[in-house]
Design a protein around this motif. Structure first.
Motif: not given
Length: 496
Positions: A92, A95-96, A100-102, A104-105, A283, A321-322, A329
Motif C-alpha cells: 500500500q 502504491s501510494r 502503480k496499481p495495487l 502491480d505493487a 506500470t 491505484p487503489f 495508474g
C-alpha cells in the motif's frame, strides 16, 4: 498549489550502523495520483553522512566477510519471513508513493521475494569453494566477497531493484550502502530496514539525497563495487567517478526494447494480443524491459492494429491505484509526464496518428494527478524520436516492416540492447532472435511476463554492463581467488 499532509504520512530517516540518523532537513514525497497529498518525508542526506555510512559498512565488512554462508542464508531467510508478514502494508505504501496499481505493487513484491528466495536456495552451491586435484598438484578456487557495495536503485521498481542488489551482496559476504531514488524512497527504505534488522549493525546502511551523495557513493575509495540501475547518461558519470579507483560495476541501464511480429503471427490469438498490450502499458510503461517500439510484418499490419486496439481497450482502465478495476495508474512524477507528453506531441506534429486507448474511470482524478491516457502512435517514421528514444511512459509506436533483414537492421541500429521479443512460429522466432543484439530475447511474450530470475539478466551496448539474477547475479558480488599448490616446483625449461 497547497500540499496537505494526511494522517498516514510516513517518515523515513538515514539508516547508518544499525541506527536511524536524522538529517537537518526533509523532502516531501507526494502521491502521483493526488499530488496534493504528501505520502511521506525522506531525509536530505549530506555528503558527510554518506561518507559516514560508507565507513560504517567498511568497518562491518572486516567481520561480516568472515561469517559462514549458513549464517548469511539463515539471516536472509528470517528477513524474507518478516517482509512477507508486512507485505500488505508495504504494498500500500509503494502504491501510494509510486502510483502503480495495487495488483502491480503486489507483483513487484512477488518478483523481489522470488529472487531473494532463489538467491538463498542457490548461494551455498554457487559460492562453494572448489578443489581440483590434477597431475601437477592442487588448485583451490574460492569466491571471496569484494567489500563495500554502493547500491543505487531507481524509482520504477524500487523494492525489486533494491533487493536484487541487497540479497546477493550480503549472501556473498559484502556490506552495502543503499541509495533509493528520491521519486520512490519510502517503501524501499522500509524493506531495507526490515532486512537490516536481521544482520549485524553496519552490514546494511541506507542514505538518500541528490547528486552530491551519488558522487560520494561512486568515488569514495572505501567503496569496492557499484550496483546501479537507472539511465544511461547517469551511468556515464558514474563510470567516470569510479575510474579513479577502478571499482567493480554492475550497470542495468536504459533500453528501447523492440517487439517484432513476424508474418506467421496469428493476429486472432487474443491471449497473445493481451500479452503485448500488457507488455506495453504495465506500470504505465515505466519498466526498463517493457516493449517500447513494435514492428509488424506488413502483410498482417492492418489486422494487427485493429486487434491491438480491441485488446488495449479491453484491458486498459485508467484510474485510482487503489481501485481494483484500475490496470494503469499515473506516471510517477511530473517531469516524466511532461517528457512523455513532449514525445507524443512531437510525433503528432510530424504527421503521426495518435490514438487514445482504454477507459478512464474517473475523469476528475485524471485531471488532478500525473496521469497520461495510454496512446498508440501510427504512421510515424523509423527515425522519429518516439521510436528511437526510450519513452518510459504509456505510449507506443507500431510500424510496418517488409522482411526479416529490414527489421533485424532496425532493431540492431539502436544504441540500446536490453531486451527484445519476437512473436510468431517458434522456429521462425528463434531464428530471428539469434540475430538480435540484446541481453535477453523473449519468444511470444515480453517484459516481466517473460522474466525468470533463475537466469541472468542485463543489457548489451549502452544498456548496461554485467548481469543480475541467476547464478551470475550472485557471483557478480565476488572476487575469484585461485590458490595453486603445485607438486613439481622445478620447471623443466629452467636451467639449474
Amino acid at each position: 498549489m497547497t500540499i496537505q499532509a494526511d494522517k498516514e504520512t510516513i517518515v523515513v530517516e538515514n539508516f547508518i550502523k544499525g541506527q536511524r540518523v536524522e538529517s537537518i532537513s526533509q523532502s516531501a514525497k507526494e502521491n502521483p495520483a493526488n499530488p496534493n497529498e504528501i505520502v511521506g518525508y525522506f531525509p536530505v542526506t549530506t555528503k558527510e553522512q554518506a561518507a559516514e555510512a560508507i565507513a560504517a559498512a567498511a568497518e562491518a565488512f572486516t567481520v561480516w566477510k568472515q561469517s559462514a554462508i549458513d549464517e548469511r542464508i539463515t539471516r536472509m531467510r528470517k528477513a524474507i519471513e518478516k517482509i512477507r508478514a508486512a507485505e500488505n502494508d508495504i504494498v500500500q505504501l509503494l502504491s501510494r508513493e509510486h502510483g502503480k496499481p495495487l495488483y502491480d505493487a503486489h507483483g513487484e513484491m512477488y518478483v523481489a521475494l522470488m529472487w531473494m528466495e532463489y538467491a538463498c536456495d542457490q548461494a551455498k552451491s554457487v559460492l562453494q569453494e572448489e578443489v581440483k586435484e590434477h597431475e601437477t598438484g592442487k588448485t583451490i578456487i574460492s569466491h571471496d566477497p569484494i567489500g563495500v557495495v554502493a547500491a543505487i536503485s531507481p524509482w520504477n521498481y524500487p523494492i525489486a531493484l533494491s533487493t536484487i542488489k541487497i540479497a546477493p551482496a550480503l549472501l556473498a559476504g559484502n556490506t552495502i550502502v543503499l541509495k533509493p531514488s528520491p521519486f520512490a524512497p519510502l517503501a524501499a527504505t522500509k524493506v531495507a530496514e526490515i532486512i537490516a534488522g536481521e544482520f549485524p549493525a553496519g552490514v546494511i546502511n541506507v542514505v538518500h539525497g541528490e547528486s552530491d551523495v551519488g558522487v560520494e557513493l561512486t568515488s569514495n575509495p572505501l567503496v569496492a563495487k557499484i550496483a546501479f540501475t537507472g539511465g544511461t547518461e547517469t551511468a556515464k558519470h558514474i563510470m567516470k567517478a569510479a575510474s579513479e579507483t577502478i571499482k567493480h560495476m554492475t550497470l542495468e541501464l536504459g533500453g528501447n526494447d523492440a517487439a517484432i511480429f513476424l508474418e506467421g503471427f496469428d493476429v486472432n490469438d487474443e491471449r497473445a494480443m493481451r500479452r503485448i498490450v500488457v507488455s506495453n502499458f504495465l506500470t504505465a510503461g515505466q519498466i526498463c524491459m517493457i516493449a517500447k517500439r513494435v514492428y509488424v510484418h506488413r502483410s498482417i499490419y492492418d489486422a494487427f492494429v485493429d486487434k491491438y486496439i480491441e485488446a488495449a481497450n479491453r484491458w486498459i482502465r485508467i484510474g485510482d491505484p487503489f481501485d481494483p478495476n484500475t490496470t494503469v495508474g499515473p506516471v510517477n512524477n511530473l517531469k516524466q509526464k511532461q517528457y512523455v507528453e513532449g514525445l507524443v506531441e512531437d510525433a503528432r506534429k510530424r504527421g503521426a496518428k495518435v490514438i487514445p486507448l482504454g477507459q478512464i474511470l474517473d475523469q476528475k482524478q485524471i485531471e488532478e494527478g500525473y496521469y497520461l491516457q495510454p496512446t498508440l502512435v501510427l504512421d510515424c517514421d523509423y527515425r522519429d524520436p518516439i521510436v528511437v528514444e526510450e519513452q518510459f511512459g504509456p505510449t507506443v509506436p507500431i510500424l510496418p516492416f517488409d522482411d526479416e533483414e529490414q527489421v533485424i537492421a532496425l532493431h540492431n541500429e539502436s544504441i540500446y540492447g536490453l531486451t527484445s521479443s519476437v512473436w510468431g512460429r517458434e522456429e521462425d522466432a528463434i531464428r530471428v532472435a539469434r540475430r538480435l543484439e540484446a541481453g535477453t530475447t523473449m519468444i511470444n511474450t515480453a517484459a516481466v511476463q517473460g522474466l525468470d530470475v533463475r537466469f541472468p539478466f542485463g543489457g548489451v551496448k549502452q544498456s548496461g554492463v554485467g548481469r543480475e539474477y541467476g547464478e551470475e547475479g550472485i557471483l557478480t558480488y565476488t572476487e575469484t581467488h585461485v590458490i595453486n599448490v603445485p607438486k613439481a616446483l622445478d620447471l623443466p625449461y629452467i636451467p639449474e
